[in-house]
Design a protein around this motif. Structure first.
Motif, PDB file in Angstrom:
ATOM      1  N   ASP A  25      65.837 139.807  50.624  1.00 28.99           N
ATOM      2  CA  ASP A  25      67.131 140.351  51.023  1.00 28.99           C
ATOM      3  C   ASP A  25      68.094 139.182  51.188  1.00 28.99           C
ATOM      4  OD1 ASP A  25      68.665 142.701  51.700  1.00 28.99           O
ATOM      5  OD2 ASP A  25      68.762 141.898  53.729  1.00 28.99           O
ATOM      6  N   HIS A  72      71.926 132.532  56.109  1.00 30.21           N
ATOM      7  CA  HIS A  72      71.103 133.730  55.932  1.00 30.21           C
ATOM      8  C   HIS A  72      70.196 133.983  57.141  1.00 30.21           C
ATOM      9  CE1 HIS A  72      72.092 133.608  51.584  1.00 30.21           C
ATOM     10  NE2 HIS A  72      71.716 134.871  51.579  1.00 30.21           N
ATOM     11  N   GLY A  75      77.922 136.606  52.065  1.00 28.03           N
ATOM     12  CA  GLY A  75      78.483 137.942  51.932  1.00 28.03           C
ATOM     13  C   GLY A  75      77.435 139.010  52.157  1.00 28.03           C
ATOM     14  N   GLU A  76      77.672 140.162  51.605  1.00 24.15           N
ATOM     15  CA  GLU A  76      76.745 141.286  51.773  1.00 24.15           C
ATOM     16  C   GLU A  76      75.417 140.970  51.091  1.00 24.15           C
ATOM     17  OE1 GLU A  76      76.623 146.113  50.879  1.00 24.15           O
ATOM     18  OE2 GLU A  76      78.494 144.976  50.685  1.00 24.15           O
ATOM     19  N   THR A  77      74.337 141.277  51.775  1.00 24.73           N
ATOM     20  CA  THR A  77      73.008 140.997  51.218  1.00 24.73           C
ATOM     21  C   THR A  77      72.420 142.259  50.590  1.00 24.73           C
ATOM     22  OG1 THR A  77      71.889 141.475  53.327  1.00 24.73           O
ATOM     23  CG2 THR A  77      72.595 139.207  52.932  1.00 24.73           C
ATOM     24  N   GLU A  78      71.471 142.026  49.683  1.00 22.75           N
ATOM     25  CA  GLU A  78      70.783 143.105  49.001  1.00 22.75           C
ATOM     26  C   GLU A  78      69.433 142.592  48.535  1.00 22.75           C
ATOM     27  OE1 GLU A  78      72.871 144.169  45.476  1.00 22.75           O
ATOM     28  OE2 GLU A  78      73.077 142.094  44.782  1.00 22.75           O
ATOM     29  N   ASP A 104      72.200 137.258  49.814  1.00 19.57           N
ATOM     30  CA  ASP A 104      73.448 137.238  49.047  1.00 19.57           C
ATOM     31  C   ASP A 104      73.095 136.579  47.710  1.00 19.57           C
ATOM     32  OD1 ASP A 104      75.823 136.361  47.815  1.00 19.57           O
ATOM     33  OD2 ASP A 104      76.862 136.167  49.727  1.00 19.57           O
ATOM     34  N   ARG A 105      73.087 137.355  46.650  1.00 23.61           N
ATOM     35  CA  ARG A 105      72.565 136.884  45.371  1.00 23.61           C
ATOM     36  C   ARG A 105      73.269 135.615  44.879  1.00 23.61           C
ATOM     37  NH1 ARG A 105      69.741 139.297  41.138  1.00 23.61           N
ATOM     38  NH2 ARG A 105      70.056 138.275  39.121  1.00 23.61           N
TER      39      ARG A 105
END
Length: 367
Positions: free
Chosen positions: A267, A346, A233-236, A269-270
Motif C-alpha cells: 500500500d 509513508h 499522496g493517496e496510497t493504493e 503512493d505509486r
C-alpha cells in the motif's frame, strides 16, 4: 473560571510539550480539587505516561493499549467520561495495568474512587482521580472540555512551531547545499569556457557539458527535497514487481541487471515509491559499476533492494542518508536523502545492511 483562566495562561506560556503536559496535570488537580492527575500521550498504538501531578514519578508507569479502559473509551469517542465510583467497575482480579498507567510500586491515590477521563484529541488523555466517590459534578465535565481545549491549542501551537522550524532548517540546508555544491561545476564550466575563448579549442566542450549536466541533476534533486521530500499522496495497493520494473526503465542502467524475486503488493503512493527504486538503482550503479546485479525481494513486513557491488562500510551506514553525503565524485549526495524522506513519509523505516553477496542491502520495513 478565574482559576481556569490562570491555568490556561500558564499552559499557553509553556515552552515545551513536557511543560504543557505537566501544567495540565497540576492544573487539573487544582481545578477539580482532585488527588492526582496524569497525562498519557499517544505513541503508535499505545498510551505512554507523559506527566503526573505533584511529585509523583512516572518512570515506573507502563504504557497502555489505546483501547484500554476509560482512557481508551474517552479517547476513541472524544468524550469526557465521569465515573462516580471506580469500585463499581473495578474487577476483583486486579489488573497490573489500570487507568492512569501500570504501577510497579504503590503510588499516591493508589485506590482512586472517582475519575474524569478527558480526551486531548489526537494527542492523548488527561485523567483526574479523587479518593472520594462522587467527587466530580456534572458541571466538571464542561470545565474539563474547556481545559482540554486550552491544552490541545497549546499542543497544536507547539506542533506548528516545530513544523516551521523544520521548514526553516530545510530552507537553510537547501540554500547552503545549493551555494556549495553548484559552485564547483559552475567554476569548471566557466574555466573551460574561458579556455575556449582564449585558445579557440573546442576540446573543452565535453567538460562543460558534464559540468552543466551535473548542475542540472543537482538542481533537480534539491528541488525534490525542498518541494516534496516529505509529501506522499493517496496510497493504493501496488505490485512490487511492477514498480521495480517500471523504475528500471526510467534509469540509465548500462550493463547492470535486475532480478525481481517477489510479486507482493504494498500500500503506497505509486509515483513516490517509483522514485525510491529509481534512486536506489542509481546509487547501486554509481557505486557498483556497469556490471552490477540488483535484486528486489520481499521481507515479512516490507521489501529489500540489494546489489553485488562493494557494499557500504558499517561505520558509514548511518551517514549515507544525509543530504549531500556521497563518496562518488559524480554523485549528488541527495538520492538516498530523498529515499529516506519518502520512506518515512509513508510511515516506514529504512536501514542499510550487507547484501547476500557482500554488496549494499536496503531494507524497508513497516509496509
Amino acid at each position: 473560571m478565574t482559576q481556569l483562566h490562570e491555568i490556561a495562561t500558564d499552559i499557553t506560556a509553556a515552552d515545551s510539550r513536557a511543560a504543557i503536559h505537566q501544567r495540565a496535570a497540576d492544573g487539573a488537580v487544582e481545578l477539580f480539587g482532585a488527588d492526582v492527575a496524569r497525562v498519557a500521550v499517544v505513541e503508535g498504538d499505545q498510551f505512554v505516561p507523559a506527566a503526573s501531578s505533584g511529585s509523583e514519578d512516572i518512570d515506573d508507569s507502563e504504557p497502555m493499549p489505546l483501547s484500554f479502559g476509560y482512557a481508551g473509551q474517552s479517547y476513541q469517542t472524544d468524550t469526557v467520561l465521569r465515573v462516580d465510583d471506580l469500585a463499581d467497575t473495578r474487577s476483583a482480579a486486579r489488573s497490573p495495568i489500570r487507568d492512569g498507567g501500570g504501577k510497579s510500586e504503590p503510588q499516591s491515590c493508589e485506590d482512586p474512587r472517582a475519575l474524569l477521563s478527558i480526551p486531548l484529541e489526537g494527542y492523548g488523555v488527561l485523567q483526574v482521580f479523587a479518593s472520594e466517590p462522587g467527587a466530580f459534578a456534572e458541571r466538571d465535565e464542561d470545565v474539563a472540555e474547556m481545559l482540554a481545549t486550552h491544552v490541545v491549542t497549546a499542543l497544536d501551537r507547539m506542533s506548528a512551531e516545530a513544523m516551521i522550524r523544520r521548514e526553516r532548517d530545510r530552507l537553510e540546508e537547501f540554500a547552503s547545499l545549493l551555494s556549495h555544491d553548484l559552485r564547483n561545476p559552475l567554476n569548471v564550466a566557466q574555466g573551460r569556457l574561458e579556455l575556449i575563448q582564449m585558445t579557440g579549442e573546442i576540446d573543452h566542450v565535453d567538460a562543460i557539458d558534464r559540468a552543466l549536466n551535473r548542475m542540472e541533476r543537482l538542481i533537480e534533486d534539491m528541488l525534490t527535497l525542498a518541494r516534496e521530500g516529505d509529501a506522499v499522496g493517496e496510497t493504493e495497493p501496488v505490485a512490487l514487481r511492477a514498480v521495480a520494473n517500471q523504475a528500471w526503465t526510467n534509469v540509465t542502467t548500462k550493463s547492470a541487471s535486475l532480478e525481481v524475486e517477489s510479486s507482493v503488493q504494498i500500500d503506497a503512493d505509486r509515483s513516490r515509491l517509483i522514485q525510491v527504486f529509481e534512486n536506489l538503482y542509481r546509487n547501486a550503479i554509481e557505486h557498483g559499476g556497469d556490471g552490477v546485479t540488483i535484486r528486489v525481494g520481499s521481507l515479512d513486513d516490507g521489501f529489500y533492494i540489494e546489489d553485488t557491488g562493494p557494499g557500504i562500510p558499517e561505520d558509514e551506514r548511518d551517514d549515507v542518508f544525509e543530504s549531500g553525503y556521497t563518496t562518488n565524485q559524480d554523485g549528488t549526495g541527495f538520492g538516498l536523502a530523498i529515499v529516506k524522506r519518502i520512506v518515512e513519509a509513508h510511515g516506514w523505516k529504512i536501514k542499510v545492511t550487507e547484501g547476500t553477496d557482500g554488496g549494499a542491502r536496503f531494507e524497508v520495513s513497516g509496509t
